[in-house]
Design a protein around this motif. Sequence first.
Motif, PDB file in Angstrom:
ATOM      1  N   LEU A  25       3.937 -24.521 -15.917  1.00 53.99           N
ATOM      2  CA  LEU A  25       2.980 -23.719 -16.298  1.00 53.99           C
ATOM      3  C   LEU A  25       2.549 -22.736 -15.452  1.00 53.99           C
ATOM      4  O   LEU A  25       2.445 -22.840 -14.078  1.00 53.99           O
ATOM      5  N   LEU A  26       2.412 -21.339 -15.955  1.00 56.56           N
ATOM      6  CA  LEU A  26       1.903 -20.459 -15.132  1.00 56.56           C
ATOM      7  C   LEU A  26       0.507 -19.901 -15.388  1.00 56.56           C
ATOM      8  O   LEU A  26      -0.357 -19.577 -14.687  1.00 56.56           O
ATOM      9  N   SER A  27       0.091 -20.300 -16.753  1.00 56.61           N
ATOM     10  CA  SER A  27      -1.025 -20.103 -17.253  1.00 56.61           C
ATOM     11  C   SER A  27      -1.569 -21.008 -18.384  1.00 56.61           C
ATOM     12  O   SER A  27      -0.830 -21.582 -19.206  1.00 56.61           O
ATOM     13  N   LEU A  28      -2.968 -21.639 -18.003  1.00 55.02           N
ATOM     14  CA  LEU A  28      -3.304 -22.754 -18.761  1.00 55.02           C
ATOM     15  C   LEU A  28      -4.748 -22.401 -19.300  1.00 55.02           C
ATOM     16  O   LEU A  28      -5.801 -21.933 -18.509  1.00 55.02           O
ATOM     17  N   SER A  29      -5.132 -22.463 -20.527  1.00 53.33           N
ATOM     18  CA  SER A  29      -6.370 -22.120 -21.204  1.00 53.33           C
ATOM     19  C   SER A  29      -6.710 -23.183 -22.036  1.00 53.33           C
ATOM     20  O   SER A  29      -6.126 -23.511 -23.081  1.00 53.33           O
ATOM     21  N   PHE A  30      -8.062 -23.833 -21.878  1.00 47.53           N
ATOM     22  CA  PHE A  30      -8.571 -24.928 -22.753  1.00 47.53           C
ATOM     23  C   PHE A  30     -10.151 -24.213 -22.843  1.00 47.53           C
ATOM     24  O   PHE A  30     -11.097 -25.184 -23.014  1.00 47.53           O
ATOM     25  N   SER A  31     -10.499 -22.810 -22.799  1.00 48.04           N
ATOM     26  CA  SER A  31     -11.654 -22.416 -23.019  1.00 48.04           C
ATOM     27  C   SER A  31     -12.247 -22.570 -24.313  1.00 48.04           C
ATOM     28  O   SER A  31     -11.533 -22.988 -25.313  1.00 48.04           O
ATOM     29  N   THR A  32     -13.568 -22.608 -24.358  1.00 49.66           N
ATOM     30  CA  THR A  32     -14.167 -22.766 -25.845  1.00 49.66           C
ATOM     31  C   THR A  32     -13.926 -23.971 -26.660  1.00 49.66           C
ATOM     32  O   THR A  32     -13.342 -23.537 -27.863  1.00 49.66           O
ATOM     33  N   ASN A  33     -14.186 -25.161 -26.021  1.00 47.61           N
ATOM     34  CA  ASN A  33     -13.969 -26.245 -26.743  1.00 47.61           C
ATOM     35  C   ASN A  33     -14.842 -27.290 -26.382  1.00 47.61           C
ATOM     36  O   ASN A  33     -16.189 -27.051 -25.994  1.00 47.61           O
ATOM     37  N   ASN A  34     -14.909 -28.568 -26.987  1.00 45.96           N
ATOM     38  CA  ASN A  34     -15.995 -29.348 -26.829  1.00 45.96           C
ATOM     39  C   ASN A  34     -15.437 -30.735 -26.109  1.00 45.96           C
ATOM     40  O   ASN A  34     -15.687 -31.775 -26.335  1.00 45.96           O
ATOM     41  N   PHE A  35     -14.599 -30.334 -24.928  1.00 39.83           N
ATOM     42  CA  PHE A  35     -14.127 -31.670 -23.995  1.00 39.83           C
ATOM     43  C   PHE A  35     -15.308 -32.295 -23.567  1.00 39.83           C
ATOM     44  O   PHE A  35     -16.535 -31.751 -23.266  1.00 39.83           O
ATOM     45  N   SER A  41      -7.349 -35.133 -12.059  1.00 39.63           N
ATOM     46  CA  SER A  41      -7.094 -34.811 -10.633  1.00 39.63           C
ATOM     47  C   SER A  41      -5.388 -34.231 -10.916  1.00 39.63           C
ATOM     48  O   SER A  41      -4.963 -33.498 -10.050  1.00 39.63           O
ATOM     49  N   GLU A  42      -4.739 -34.836 -11.834  1.00 47.47           N
ATOM     50  CA  GLU A  42      -3.380 -34.445 -12.156  1.00 47.47           C
ATOM     51  C   GLU A  42      -3.381 -32.961 -12.504  1.00 47.47           C
ATOM     52  O   GLU A  42      -1.951 -32.500 -12.247  1.00 47.47           O
ATOM     53  N   LEU A  43      -4.127 -32.145 -12.777  1.00 45.78           N
ATOM     54  CA  LEU A  43      -4.091 -30.650 -12.599  1.00 45.78           C
ATOM     55  C   LEU A  43      -3.645 -30.037 -11.345  1.00 45.78           C
ATOM     56  O   LEU A  43      -3.039 -29.002 -11.591  1.00 45.78           O
ATOM     57  N   GLY A  44      -3.997 -30.656 -10.355  1.00 46.21           N
ATOM     58  CA  GLY A  44      -3.549 -30.005  -8.908  1.00 46.21           C
ATOM     59  C   GLY A  44      -1.910 -30.208  -8.827  1.00 46.21           C
ATOM     60  O   GLY A  44      -1.421 -29.734  -8.006  1.00 46.21           O
ATOM     61  N   ASN A  45      -1.296 -30.922  -9.560  1.00 50.48           N
ATOM     62  CA  ASN A  45       0.286 -30.845  -9.721  1.00 50.48           C
ATOM     63  C   ASN A  45       0.981 -29.781 -10.223  1.00 50.48           C
ATOM     64  O   ASN A  45       1.962 -29.277 -10.180  1.00 50.48           O
ATOM     65  N   LEU A  46      -0.088 -28.821 -10.860  1.00 51.05           N
ATOM     66  CA  LEU A  46       0.569 -27.418 -11.412  1.00 51.05           C
ATOM     67  C   LEU A  46       0.709 -26.311 -10.391  1.00 51.05           C
ATOM     68  O   LEU A  46       0.077 -25.481 -10.396  1.00 51.05           O
ATOM     69  N   SER A  47       1.597 -26.822  -9.550  1.00 52.63           N
ATOM     70  CA  SER A  47       1.780 -25.789  -8.311  1.00 52.63           C
ATOM     71  C   SER A  47       2.266 -24.396  -8.664  1.00 52.63           C
ATOM     72  O   SER A  47       1.718 -23.389  -7.576  1.00 52.63           O
ATOM     73  N   SER A  68      -6.848 -28.128  -4.318  1.00 51.88           N
ATOM     74  CA  SER A  68      -6.585 -27.179  -3.198  1.00 51.88           C
ATOM     75  C   SER A  68      -4.741 -27.118  -3.263  1.00 51.88           C
ATOM     76  O   SER A  68      -4.754 -26.199  -2.363  1.00 51.88           O
ATOM     77  N   LYS A  69      -4.016 -27.804  -3.960  1.00 57.46           N
ATOM     78  CA  LYS A  69      -2.855 -27.467  -3.778  1.00 57.46           C
ATOM     79  C   LYS A  69      -2.397 -26.312  -4.837  1.00 57.46           C
ATOM     80  O   LYS A  69      -1.369 -26.131  -4.815  1.00 57.46           O
ATOM     81  N   LEU A  70      -3.471 -25.805  -5.691  1.00 61.58           N
ATOM     82  CA  LEU A  70      -2.881 -24.709  -6.583  1.00 61.58           C
ATOM     83  C   LEU A  70      -2.944 -23.442  -6.036  1.00 61.58           C
ATOM     84  O   LEU A  70      -3.710 -22.491  -6.013  1.00 61.58           O
ATOM     85  N   LYS A  71      -1.821 -23.095  -4.864  1.00 62.70           N
ATOM     86  CA  LYS A  71      -1.718 -22.201  -3.840  1.00 62.70           C
ATOM     87  C   LYS A  71      -1.406 -20.874  -4.689  1.00 62.70           C
ATOM     88  O   LYS A  71      -1.642 -19.848  -4.107  1.00 62.70           O
ATOM     89  N   ASN A  72      -0.836 -20.913  -5.832  1.00 59.19           N
ATOM     90  CA  ASN A  72      -0.549 -19.605  -6.620  1.00 59.19           C
ATOM     91  C   ASN A  72      -1.617 -19.125  -7.754  1.00 59.19           C
ATOM     92  O   ASN A  72      -1.451 -18.019  -8.254  1.00 59.19           O
TER      93      ASN A  72
END
Length: 85
Positions: A25-35, A41-47, A68-72
């Motif tokens: 993934l380069l772009s992730l959007s889950f805006s405007t929802n009812n989560f 923490s696994e989102l940190g794997n999206l380097s 902190s692993k999301l360097k890009n």
Amino acid sequence: MQYLSLGINALSGELPPQLGQLTELLSLSFSTNNFNGSLPSELGNLSKLQQLYMDSSGVSGEIPSTFSKLKNLQTVWASDNNFTG
């Protein structure tokens, strides 16, 4: 998959930790929802992630230290959530 947008869908429940397996993934959007609950923490794997849009998503709690692993990461929209820490 490089782009995933789940925005503006009235989705609810917790964000699935399996999102962290979408490592291209380069772009992730889950805006405007009812989560609810915190960010997995696994989102940190999206380097390769460059854009993260989670405004008005309903998530709360602390931002995981694995982010902190999301360097890009270049763009983050995170307003209107109940983050702590």
